[in-house]
Scaffold this active site. Sequence first.
Site, PDB file in Angstrom:
ATOM      1  N   LEU A   1       0.878  -1.166   0.000  1.00  0.00           N
ATOM      2  CA  LEU A   1       0.000   0.000   0.000  1.00  0.00           C
ATOM      3  C   LEU A   1       0.912   1.211   0.000  1.00  0.00           C
ATOM      4  O   LEU A   1       1.914   1.231   0.726  1.00  0.00           O
ATOM      5  CB  LEU A   1      -0.891   0.026   1.248  1.00  0.00           C
ATOM      6  CG  LEU A   1      -1.999  -1.026   1.358  1.00  0.00           C
ATOM      7  CD1 LEU A   1      -2.700  -0.895   2.704  1.00  0.00           C
ATOM      8  CD2 LEU A   1      -3.000  -0.903   0.233  1.00  0.00           C
ATOM      9  N   ASP A   2       0.586   2.224  -0.795  1.00  0.00           N
ATOM     10  CA  ASP A   2       1.439   3.408  -0.778  1.00  0.00           C
ATOM     11  C   ASP A   2       1.348   4.101   0.577  1.00  0.00           C
ATOM     12  O   ASP A   2       0.430   3.852   1.360  1.00  0.00           O
ATOM     13  CB  ASP A   2       1.097   4.354  -1.934  1.00  0.00           C
ATOM     14  CG  ASP A   2      -0.327   4.860  -1.881  1.00  0.00           C
ATOM     15  OD1 ASP A   2      -0.651   5.583  -0.922  1.00  0.00           O
ATOM     16  OD2 ASP A   2      -1.111   4.552  -2.798  1.00  0.00           O
ATOM     17  N   ALA A   3       2.318   4.953   0.865  1.00  0.00           N
ATOM     18  CA  ALA A   3       2.413   5.566   2.193  1.00  0.00           C
ATOM     19  C   ALA A   3       1.166   6.353   2.557  1.00  0.00           C
ATOM     20  O   ALA A   3       0.794   6.447   3.729  1.00  0.00           O
ATOM     21  CB  ALA A   3       3.650   6.466   2.260  1.00  0.00           C
ATOM     22  N   GLU A   4       0.472   6.920   1.549  1.00  0.00           N
ATOM     23  CA  GLU A   4      -0.710   7.746   1.811  1.00  0.00           C
ATOM     24  C   GLU A   4      -1.976   6.911   2.000  1.00  0.00           C
ATOM     25  O   GLU A   4      -3.028   7.455   2.315  1.00  0.00           O
ATOM     26  CB  GLU A   4      -0.915   8.726   0.654  1.00  0.00           C
ATOM     27  CG  GLU A   4       0.166   9.793   0.519  1.00  0.00           C
ATOM     28  CD  GLU A   4       1.450   9.224  -0.058  1.00  0.00           C
ATOM     29  OE1 GLU A   4       1.363   8.279  -0.879  1.00  0.00           O
ATOM     30  OE2 GLU A   4       2.532   9.703   0.318  1.00  0.00           O
ATOM     31  N   THR A   5      -1.880   5.600   1.779  1.00  0.00           N
ATOM     32  CA  THR A   5      -3.043   4.723   1.917  1.00  0.00           C
ATOM     33  C   THR A   5      -2.934   3.916   3.197  1.00  0.00           C
ATOM     34  O   THR A   5      -1.884   3.350   3.511  1.00  0.00           O
ATOM     35  CB  THR A   5      -3.145   3.762   0.709  1.00  0.00           C
ATOM     36  OG1 THR A   5      -3.285   4.529  -0.482  1.00  0.00           O
ATOM     37  CG2 THR A   5      -4.351   2.846   0.844  1.00  0.00           C
TER      38      THR A   5
END
Length: 246
Positions: A110-114
Amino acid sequence: MTDPADEGVRLQKVLAGAGVGSRRACEALIRAGRVSVDGKVVRELGTRVDPDNAVLHVDGMRVQQDDSIVTIALNKPVGVVSTMSDEQGRPSLAQYVEDRPERLFHVGRLDAETSGLMLLTNDGDLAHRLAHPSYEVLKTYLATVEGRVPRGLGKRLAQGVELEDGPVTVDRLTVKETTPDASIVEISLHEGRNHIVRRLMAEVGHPVTRLTRTRVGPVSLGSLKEGRTRVIGGRELGALMRDVGL
């Protein structure tokens, strides 16, 4: 000479030891024909198996007998990178399982913002299949997006939207809330490409402002709090393994 019937461990004892149920409940499962050993249905209570090598299924779901193998659900917070260590010193997944004795690795990213559900495991077969395109497991996300989502968007996404790296289709889109300026939608799809939900919603004119993954196959985030973990076992683990053909 040892009688083969005396070798191994009674099937109901192995099942009970793996957490399927009490010894008596496991005996009932065997009598009902709901248990298979190495692909063959077994109904005899006297059946003995090699607990280290026999492949057991109950109702078509794999039973995990090896207690050294573990799969964990993590509710990843925003700002944490999907790696077990980070050269830039950013918060990583390792801090949430540092008390575990197993050497765990993460399944997918998961990307850092998710935020939301991530799986960590030391089961190489399970991790490989979960990550492999041929075993695309349904994933569900809750997204806050810009603008009021029109009624027909779900149908459009189900028919497919062309992105720069190929088309993507959504299995289901459900609108949870709307205001004149934003909407909350639940999106389910069999896709694992990077940033797929963000890219998809931007393409249809509704950029994502907040994104959480709530489900991977049969494993749900549920009430798991942000930054906390739980061990996946029993029927939930069996259903996950069944989804990838184990």
